[in-house]
Motif scaffolding. Structure first.
Motif, PDB file in Angstrom:
ATOM      1  N   TYR A  26      25.015 -22.312  59.126  1.00  0.00           N
ATOM      2  CA  TYR A  26      24.706 -22.477  60.545  1.00  0.00           C
ATOM      3  C   TYR A  26      23.211 -22.578  60.808  1.00  0.00           C
ATOM      4  CZ  TYR A  26      29.573 -21.363  61.244  1.00  0.00           C
ATOM      5  OH  TYR A  26      30.943 -21.400  61.192  1.00  0.00           O
ATOM      6  N   ARG A  27      22.451 -21.780  60.028  1.00  0.00           N
ATOM      7  CA  ARG A  27      21.016 -21.715  60.291  1.00  0.00           C
ATOM      8  C   ARG A  27      20.230 -22.230  59.093  1.00  0.00           C
ATOM      9  NH1 ARG A  27      23.938 -18.016  62.285  1.00  0.00           N
ATOM     10  NH2 ARG A  27      23.954 -17.906  64.563  1.00  0.00           N
ATOM     11  N   THR A 177      25.060 -14.085  54.305  1.00  0.00           N
ATOM     12  CA  THR A 177      24.964 -14.020  55.773  1.00  0.00           C
ATOM     13  C   THR A 177      23.526 -13.714  56.180  1.00  0.00           C
ATOM     14  OG1 THR A 177      25.745 -12.928  57.793  1.00  0.00           O
ATOM     15  CG2 THR A 177      25.842 -11.616  55.765  1.00  0.00           C
ATOM     16  N   SER A 178      23.103 -14.368  57.274  1.00  0.00           N
ATOM     17  CA  SER A 178      21.701 -14.219  57.685  1.00  0.00           C
ATOM     18  C   SER A 178      21.465 -12.893  58.403  1.00  0.00           C
ATOM     19  CB  SER A 178      21.300 -15.382  58.601  1.00  0.00           C
ATOM     20  OG  SER A 178      22.178 -15.448  59.710  1.00  0.00           O
ATOM     21  N   ASN A 202      22.179 -12.942  48.483  1.00  0.00           N
ATOM     22  CA  ASN A 202      21.685 -14.035  49.318  1.00  0.00           C
ATOM     23  C   ASN A 202      20.649 -14.821  48.518  1.00  0.00           C
ATOM     24  OD1 ASN A 202      20.371 -15.559  51.580  1.00  0.00           O
ATOM     25  ND2 ASN A 202      21.633 -14.190  52.832  1.00  0.00           N
TER      26      ASN A 202
HETATM   27  P1  OAD Z   1      23.997 -18.408  58.576  1.00  0.00           P
HETATM   28  O1  OAD Z   1      23.989 -19.882  58.504  1.00  0.00           O
HETATM   29  O2  OAD Z   1      23.296 -17.773  59.722  1.00  0.00           O
HETATM   30  O3  OAD Z   1      23.378 -17.794  57.242  1.00  0.00           O
HETATM   31  C1  OAD Z   1      23.783 -18.211  55.975  1.00  0.00           C
HETATM   32  C2  OAD Z   1      23.078 -17.353  54.942  1.00  0.00           C
HETATM   33  O4  OAD Z   1      23.577 -17.719  53.657  1.00  0.00           O
HETATM   34  C3  OAD Z   1      21.559 -17.520  54.894  1.00  0.00           C
HETATM   35  O5  OAD Z   1      20.958 -16.225  54.887  1.00  0.00           O
HETATM   36  C4  OAD Z   1      21.312 -18.239  53.556  1.00  0.00           C
HETATM   37  O6  OAD Z   1      20.098 -17.835  52.938  1.00  0.00           O
HETATM   38  C5  OAD Z   1      22.504 -17.806  52.736  1.00  0.00           C
HETATM   39  N1  OAD Z   1      22.964 -18.761  51.697  1.00  0.00           N
HETATM   40  C6  OAD Z   1      23.042 -20.119  51.779  1.00  0.00           C
HETATM   41  N2  OAD Z   1      23.582 -20.639  50.656  1.00  0.00           N
HETATM   42  C7  OAD Z   1      23.856 -19.594  49.830  1.00  0.00           C
HETATM   43  C8  OAD Z   1      24.430 -19.466  48.528  1.00  0.00           C
HETATM   44  N3  OAD Z   1      24.843 -20.530  47.815  1.00  0.00           N
HETATM   45  N4  OAD Z   1      24.552 -18.231  48.001  1.00  0.00           N
HETATM   46  C9  OAD Z   1      24.132 -17.130  48.681  1.00  0.00           C
HETATM   47  N5  OAD Z   1      23.590 -17.188  49.918  1.00  0.00           N
HETATM   48  C10 OAD Z   1      23.448 -18.385  50.496  1.00  0.00           C
HETATM   49  O7  OAD Z   1      25.540 -17.946  58.502  1.00  0.00           O
HETATM   50  P2  OAD Z   1      26.232 -16.582  58.982  1.00  0.00           P
HETATM   51  O8  OAD Z   1      25.353 -15.414  58.744  1.00  0.00           O
HETATM   52  O9  OAD Z   1      27.586 -16.567  58.398  1.00  0.00           O
HETATM   53  O10 OAD Z   1      29.790 -17.960  64.166  1.00  0.00           O
HETATM   54  O11 OAD Z   1      26.334 -16.834  60.545  1.00  0.00           O
HETATM   55  C11 OAD Z   1      26.943 -15.875  61.359  1.00  0.00           C
HETATM   56  C12 OAD Z   1      27.715 -16.541  62.483  1.00  0.00           C
HETATM   57  O12 OAD Z   1      26.846 -17.418  63.221  1.00  0.00           O
HETATM   58  C13 OAD Z   1      28.840 -17.439  62.008  1.00  0.00           C
HETATM   59  O13 OAD Z   1      30.034 -16.730  61.807  1.00  0.00           O
HETATM   60  C14 OAD Z   1      28.985 -18.465  63.101  1.00  0.00           C
HETATM   61  C15 OAD Z   1      27.549 -18.645  63.515  1.00  0.00           C
HETATM   62  O14 OAD Z   1      27.325 -18.997  64.837  1.00  0.00           O
HETATM   63  C16 OAD Z   1      30.966 -18.591  64.425  1.00  0.00           C
HETATM   64  O15 OAD Z   1      31.402 -19.525  63.791  1.00  0.00           O
HETATM   65  C17 OAD Z   1      31.741 -18.067  65.548  1.00  0.00           C
END
Ligand code: OAD
Length: 228
Positions: A26-27, A177-178, A202
């Motif tokens: 997402y981010r 997760t971020s 992460n």
């Molecule tokens: P984010 O996109 O905010 O964060 C993803 C995290 O995964 C980041 O900290 C990256 O550094 C890490 N990352 C990426 N690729 C990776 C890999 N191969 N191995 C390990 N880490 C990795 O996603 P979420 O924290 O899940 O809501 O976001 C939380 C919520 O915000 C989601 O559930 C979504 C969104 O709005 C809904 O869909 C309702």
């Protein structure tokens, strides 16, 4: 630090776990919310204003996720769950990849792309069609993706169960997760306060990294494999 040293494990997962399956996070660079404004696609206000546009967006997401497969990270989690029955998954992901990899006890904090509900008739049902069809319930109202959008509240039963499981686990592993979306981001703290060992997996540091006893930097699948 090995899974075999623990009995009640909670995997707390986010979009980074599914990144290796080809699903954008997402981010950050290439993130969903840098391409799409959530106010147009992922909130109740947008749905009321233009349900067809919101469904077009979610159909695109359904098609993209449908074309992806669970990765080794999902598979390791499902295996640990089979070997250690006290293991549960609390996920922020809506993609259903945990279940497709064979995981059984999965709490979907933010709902599912694969469920729809009619808020007029108070009906919820599974729906795996791509594109989702028909878009309207027999009562005439639009089906709504059963997803916790921005500005929605989390399901209280899910949240209560997550609290209970975190209070009694002995290991919490937060993956991909971020840590910026609340109240989900606060949940691992419950396990920490109750004395569980805590691990963050992460690629990068996050705003909550300092809370964890162990920080594993790298791809989710590889870091999970190192704990086998
Ligand atoms: P984010 O996109 O905010 O964060 C993803 C995290 O995964 C980041 O900290 C990256 O550094 C890490 N990352 C990426 N690729 C990776 C890999 N191969 N191995 C390990 N880490 C990795 O996603 P979420 O924290 O899940 O809501 O976001 C939380 C919520 O915000 C989601 O559930 C979504 C969104 O709005 C809904 O869909 C309702």
């Amino acid at each position: 630090m090995r899974f075999s040293d623990y009995e009640r494990i909670v995997f707390f997962t986010g979009a980074g776990l599914s990144a290796e399956s080809g699903i954008p996070t997402y981010r950050g660079k290439g993130g969903m919310w840098s391409e799409y404004d959530y106010e147009d696609y992922a909130c109740e206000r947008a749905f009321r204003r233009d349900p067809e546009k919101v469904w077009d967006f979610h159909d695109k997401r359904r098609a993209a996720v449908f074309a992806c497969e669970p990765n080794d990270g999902h598979r390791i989690i499902a295996e640990v769950q089979r070997e250690r029955p006290g293991t549960v998954v609390i996920t922020q992901n809506i993609d259903g990849l945990h279940q497709r990899s064979g995981a059984t006890d999965v709490i979907e904090l933010h709902g599912s792309l694969w469920r729809v509900r009619c808020d007029r008739e108070h009906v919820v049902r599974d729906d795996a069609s791509v594109p989702m069809s028909p878009r309207k319930c027999s009562c005439g109202a639009y089906w709504r993706p059963d997803i916790v959008w921005f500005e929605d509240s989390l399901d209280q039963r899910n949240l209560r169960r997550a609290h209970e499981l975190l209070e009694s686990c002995d290991l919490v592993v937060s993956i991909g997760t971020s840590g910026v979306v609340y109240p989900a981001a606060d949940l691992p703290r419950i396990a920490m306060r109750s004395g569980a060992t805590s691990v963050e997996i992460n690629l990068d540091e996050t705003p909550v990294s300092a809370l964890y006893q162990h920080r594993l930097r790298g791809k989710a699948s590889e870091m999970l494999a190192s704990m086998r």
